[in-house]
Scaffold this motif. Structure first.
Motif, PDB file in Angstrom:
ATOM      1  N   LEU A   1       1.295  -1.164  -0.033  1.00  0.00           N
ATOM      2  CA  LEU A   1       0.180   0.153  -0.066  1.00  0.00           C
ATOM      3  C   LEU A   1       1.087   1.848   0.010  1.00  0.00           C
ATOM      4  CD1 LEU A   1      -2.724  -0.855   2.825  1.00  0.00           C
ATOM      5  CD2 LEU A   1      -2.473  -1.353  -0.387  1.00  0.00           C
ATOM      6  N   SER A   2       2.412   0.900  -0.251  1.00  0.00           N
ATOM      7  CA  SER A   2       3.018   2.317  -0.441  1.00  0.00           C
ATOM      8  C   SER A   2       2.608   3.430  -1.449  1.00  0.00           C
ATOM      9  CB  SER A   2       4.741   2.208  -1.058  1.00  0.00           C
ATOM     10  OG  SER A   2       4.470   1.427  -2.208  1.00  0.00           O
ATOM     11  N   LYS A   3       1.962   3.117  -2.815  1.00  0.00           N
ATOM     12  CA  LYS A   3       1.338   4.051  -3.439  1.00  0.00           C
ATOM     13  C   LYS A   3       0.171   4.769  -3.382  1.00  0.00           C
ATOM     14  CE  LYS A   3       4.504   2.967  -5.987  1.00  0.00           C
ATOM     15  NZ  LYS A   3       5.421   1.481  -4.803  1.00  0.00           N
ATOM     16  N   THR A   4      -0.646   5.378  -3.721  1.00  0.00           N
ATOM     17  CA  THR A   4      -1.897   5.617  -3.875  1.00  0.00           C
ATOM     18  C   THR A   4      -2.990   5.489  -3.263  1.00  0.00           C
ATOM     19  OG1 THR A   4      -1.357   7.852  -5.651  1.00  0.00           O
ATOM     20  CG2 THR A   4      -3.236   7.864  -5.159  1.00  0.00           C
ATOM     21  N   ARG A   5      -3.207   6.050  -2.530  1.00  0.00           N
ATOM     22  CA  ARG A   5      -4.542   5.532  -1.935  1.00  0.00           C
ATOM     23  C   ARG A   5      -5.457   5.826  -1.703  1.00  0.00           C
ATOM     24  NH1 ARG A   5      -2.275   3.413   4.182  1.00  0.00           N
ATOM     25  NH2 ARG A   5      -0.367   2.510   3.537  1.00  0.00           N
ATOM     26  N   ALA A   6      -7.180   5.764  -2.804  1.00  0.00           N
ATOM     27  CA  ALA A   6      -7.976   6.350  -2.344  1.00  0.00           C
ATOM     28  C   ALA A   6      -9.453   6.723  -1.927  1.00  0.00           C
ATOM     29  CB  ALA A   6      -8.517   6.603  -3.931  1.00  0.00           C
ATOM     30  N   ALA A   7      -9.744   7.131  -1.033  1.00  0.00           N
ATOM     31  CA  ALA A   7     -11.256   6.673  -0.696  1.00  0.00           C
ATOM     32  C   ALA A   7     -12.662   8.069  -0.636  1.00  0.00           C
ATOM     33  CB  ALA A   7     -11.265   7.449   1.708  1.00  0.00           C
ATOM     34  N   LEU A   8     -13.294   7.435  -1.080  1.00  0.00           N
ATOM     35  CA  LEU A   8     -14.683   8.057  -1.749  1.00  0.00           C
ATOM     36  C   LEU A   8     -15.802   7.750  -0.356  1.00  0.00           C
ATOM     37  CD1 LEU A   8     -16.259   9.992  -3.077  1.00  0.00           C
ATOM     38  CD2 LEU A   8     -17.131   7.280  -4.515  1.00  0.00           C
ATOM     39  N   LEU A   9     -16.366   8.505   0.469  1.00  0.00           N
ATOM     40  CA  LEU A   9     -17.129   8.777   0.944  1.00  0.00           C
ATOM     41  C   LEU A   9     -18.609   9.128   1.007  1.00  0.00           C
ATOM     42  CD1 LEU A   9     -14.991   8.184   2.797  1.00  0.00           C
ATOM     43  CD2 LEU A   9     -15.686   8.810   5.014  1.00  0.00           C
ATOM     44  N   LEU A  10     -19.621   8.583   0.548  1.00  0.00           N
ATOM     45  CA  LEU A  10     -20.572   8.927   0.375  1.00  0.00           C
ATOM     46  C   LEU A  10     -22.056   9.300   1.015  1.00  0.00           C
ATOM     47  CD1 LEU A  10     -21.150   7.638  -3.898  1.00  0.00           C
ATOM     48  CD2 LEU A  10     -20.491  10.003  -2.760  1.00  0.00           C
ATOM     49  N   ALA A  11     -22.303   9.499   1.363  1.00  0.00           N
ATOM     50  CA  ALA A  11     -23.709   9.569   2.703  1.00  0.00           C
ATOM     51  C   ALA A  11     -24.837  10.453   2.608  1.00  0.00           C
ATOM     52  CB  ALA A  11     -22.956   9.611   4.289  1.00  0.00           C
ATOM     53  N   VAL A  12     -25.809   9.586   2.858  1.00  0.00           N
ATOM     54  CA  VAL A  12     -27.244  10.351   3.350  1.00  0.00           C
ATOM     55  C   VAL A  12     -27.705  10.917   4.221  1.00  0.00           C
ATOM     56  CG1 VAL A  12     -29.358  10.161   2.766  1.00  0.00           C
ATOM     57  CG2 VAL A  12     -28.227   9.506   1.374  1.00  0.00           C
ATOM     58  N   ILE A  13     -27.413  12.339   5.010  1.00  0.00           N
ATOM     59  CA  ILE A  13     -27.491  12.220   6.049  1.00  0.00           C
ATOM     60  C   ILE A  13     -29.136  13.463   6.376  1.00  0.00           C
ATOM     61  CG2 ILE A  13     -26.953  14.654   7.701  1.00  0.00           C
ATOM     62  CD1 ILE A  13     -24.473  13.351   6.790  1.00  0.00           C
ATOM     63  N   GLN A  14     -30.241  14.125   5.258  1.00  0.00           N
ATOM     64  CA  GLN A  14     -30.521  13.950   5.418  1.00  0.00           C
ATOM     65  C   GLN A  14     -31.564  12.887   6.078  1.00  0.00           C
ATOM     66  OE1 GLN A  14     -31.896  16.588   1.934  1.00  0.00           O
ATOM     67  NE2 GLN A  14     -33.294  14.054   1.762  1.00  0.00           N
TER      68      GLN A  14
ATOM     69  N   GLY B   1      -3.668   7.722   5.460  1.00  0.00           N
ATOM     70  CA  GLY B   1      -3.244   8.300   4.171  1.00  0.00           C
ATOM     71  C   GLY B   1      -3.600   8.507   2.526  1.00  0.00           C
ATOM     72  N   PHE B   2      -4.814   7.700   2.855  1.00  0.00           N
ATOM     73  CA  PHE B   2      -6.735   8.164   2.142  1.00  0.00           C
ATOM     74  C   PHE B   2      -6.469   9.435   1.168  1.00  0.00           C
ATOM     75  CE2 PHE B   2      -7.016   3.982   4.030  1.00  0.00           C
ATOM     76  CZ  PHE B   2      -7.210   3.077   2.639  1.00  0.00           C
ATOM     77  N   GLU B   3      -6.012   9.989   0.441  1.00  0.00           N
ATOM     78  CA  GLU B   3      -6.738  11.225  -0.688  1.00  0.00           C
ATOM     79  C   GLU B   3      -8.339  11.094   0.066  1.00  0.00           C
ATOM     80  OE1 GLU B   3      -5.337  11.896  -3.667  1.00  0.00           O
ATOM     81  OE2 GLU B   3      -3.147  11.486  -2.973  1.00  0.00           O
ATOM     82  N   THR B   4      -8.892  11.445   0.190  1.00  0.00           N
ATOM     83  CA  THR B   4     -10.389  11.431   0.863  1.00  0.00           C
ATOM     84  C   THR B   4     -11.387  12.562   0.432  1.00  0.00           C
ATOM     85  OG1 THR B   4     -10.067  10.348   2.655  1.00  0.00           O
ATOM     86  CG2 THR B   4     -12.087  10.972   2.101  1.00  0.00           C
ATOM     87  N   THR B   5     -12.688  12.039  -0.788  1.00  0.00           N
ATOM     88  CA  THR B   5     -13.474  12.537  -0.873  1.00  0.00           C
ATOM     89  C   THR B   5     -15.087  12.746  -0.204  1.00  0.00           C
ATOM     90  OG1 THR B   5     -12.258  13.233  -2.595  1.00  0.00           O
ATOM     91  CG2 THR B   5     -14.858  13.279  -3.079  1.00  0.00           C
ATOM     92  N   VAL B   6     -14.988  13.598  -0.002  1.00  0.00           N
ATOM     93  CA  VAL B   6     -16.821  13.112   1.133  1.00  0.00           C
ATOM     94  C   VAL B   6     -17.762  13.653  -0.182  1.00  0.00           C
ATOM     95  CG1 VAL B   6     -17.568  13.412   3.385  1.00  0.00           C
ATOM     96  CG2 VAL B   6     -15.686  12.996   3.579  1.00  0.00           C
ATOM     97  N   LYS B   7     -18.339  12.934   0.002  1.00  0.00           N
ATOM     98  CA  LYS B   7     -20.290  13.537  -0.226  1.00  0.00           C
ATOM     99  C   LYS B   7     -21.250  13.695   0.160  1.00  0.00           C
ATOM    100  CE  LYS B   7     -18.776  15.034  -4.239  1.00  0.00           C
ATOM    101  NZ  LYS B   7     -18.256  16.759  -4.596  1.00  0.00           N
TER     102      LYS B   7
END
Length: 433
Positions: A178-191, A211-217
């Motif tokens: 896991l030494s290279k790029t790590r990516a995370a995507l979090l998709l959550a319904v809040i309402q 160490g994850f490049e993280t995107t949250v929607k």
């Protein structure tokens, strides 16, 4: 070729370790009698029967029952097996059932699993199902899979069963790089989901710390769920450097058949979202983690209490109740496609995937104003030991979730919850070196 390990184990299935003991934390006590049953449809090769017998012996089963019946008769035979165990009256260390049938006929064995889960002397004990395809079209004949498993049992007798199935052999190549790029995507319904914002914040902070490049929607519609996954895959495909791991968390209300509900109330199938990322070329051979915090139906589990021996009652309190669908491990010798209807034609797309559901199939996933049991416990356990193998972490998370008593908004009686973990990982997965 990938095979799938799925289930609801709460601690390590250390079946190969005959020196295991009740006082050893994090392990099932499997020193009691071990019950084994082989159900095979007519025409299974004798060599497969011999290979399975060798595996049973390597795992500490001195004898086993074999019944040859059509697949339609498996449930009746399993009911006989359960009744016989209950009539015996003594606690069983573990049960292993091997199901050998033509390819494509055993991909939804939930009814068989439920039958054995209702066995009183097996409450709180591991129940292992080996699902082995046979005949034309099978990508792996049973004896080939069993020979490999038997050899590992002989060489590594102190490994847990999940470890035996994940790691090909001891050595430096048994852990994902896991030494290279790590990516995370979090998709959550809040309402309309009180506490969901706490899950998003806790999981987002954890991903960034690992160490994850993280995107949250937040509050995506059903259409936006699909669009965000497609965009995430496109970003990975065009990434300048190699990608070593991807994590996707899907958090929303769930429909009666496991669908996700977008912020607009429309449905989206989680399997379709996961399949989109599983086919990403840059992730081939690299781990893909899916976390699903959503209901998978409306059933609520009151739990069951494991049977306690008299000496156990004298020295300890009455055993706590556990979810009625806990302590199950299903091992498919061929990986399923995303729909769960059968093996996929491109099996390389089915390898290196770890999917964790907050609830067993058909059941409610619990959450309150502080967040969900699944996400909050996962963050707590991973923060405490981020370098631990992720399957071991998740088993510990499931143990803690199973121990909790929860009260739903429309129920005054305590209820139980249980994670379901599905893995086709081929190596150890540690999120921090």
């Amino acid at each position: 070729m990938a095979f799938l390990v799925a289930g609801t184990l709460r601690v390590a299935t250390q079946m190969a370790d005959t020196q295991d003991s009740l006082g050893r934390k994090g392990r099932y006590n499997v020193q009691g009698p071990r019950a084994a049953l082989m159900l095979s449809s007519p025409g299974v090769a004798a060599v497969a029967v011999t290979a399975l017998k060798d595996v049973f012996q390597a795992l500490g089963f001195e004898s086993f029952e074999r019944r040859e019946v059509p697949v339609q008769g498996f449930l009746e035979e399993l009911a006989w097996f359960r009744e016989r165990l209950d009539a015996h009256g003594h606690l069983v260390g573990c049960a292993l059932v091997a199901l050998v049938a033509p390819r494509g006929q055993l991909w939804q064995p939930q009814q068989l699993v439920r039958e054995l889960s209702s066995c009183g002397v097996l409450q709180g004990c591991p129940k292992v199902f080996l699902l082995l395809p046979s005949g034309p079209g099978a990508t792996l004949e049973p004896e080939a899979f069993l020979d490999g498993l038997r050899e590992l049992c002989s060489h590594c007798p102190h490994w847990s069963l999940v470890q035996l199935l994940t790691e090909p052999a001891p050595g430096p190549s048994t852990q994902y790089d896991l030494s290279k790029t790590r990516a995370a995507l979090l998709l959550a319904v809040i309402q309309g989901r009180p506490g969901a914002q706490h899950d998003v914040e806790a999981l987002g902070d954890l991903c960034r710390a690992l160490g994850f490049e993280t995107t949250v929607k937040t509050d995506p519609t059903a259409q936006a769920f699909q669009e965000e996954i497609a965009q995430f895959r496109e970003q990975l495909d065009t990434c300048r450097g190699p990608v070593s791991c991807a994590l996707v968390a899907l958090m929303a209300h769930g429909g009666p058949r496991g669908q996700l509900l977008g912020a607009d109330g429309q449905e989206v199938q989680p399997e379709a979202l996961m399949q989109e990322l599983s086919c990403c070329p840059v992730l081939r051979g690299h781990p893909k983690i899916f976390l699903l915090q959503a209901c998978r139906g409306g059933n609520r589990d009151a739990g069951v209490r494991p049977i306690a021996l008299p000496w156990y009652r004298r020295w300890l309190r009455t055993p706590p109740s556990v979810p009625s669908h806990a302590d199950v491990l299903q091992i498919y010798a061929e990986a399923q496609d995303s729909s769960g209807r059968g093996p996929a034609s491109g099996s390389s797309h089915q390898a290196d995937i770890l999917t964790v559901y907050a609830a067993a199939e058909g059941y409610v996933a619990y959450r309150d104003e502080k967040g969900s049991d699944f996400i909050q416990t996962l963050v707590e356990v991973l923060r405490a030991n981020p370098g631990r193998d992720l399957l071991e972490v998740l088993t510990e998370v499931n143990r803690r979730v199973c121990e909790q008593d929860v009260l739903g908004p429309d129920c005054d009686e305590p209820r139980k919850a249980c994670l379901e973990i599905c893995s086709s990982l081929r190596r150890r997965l540690c999120l921090q070196a």
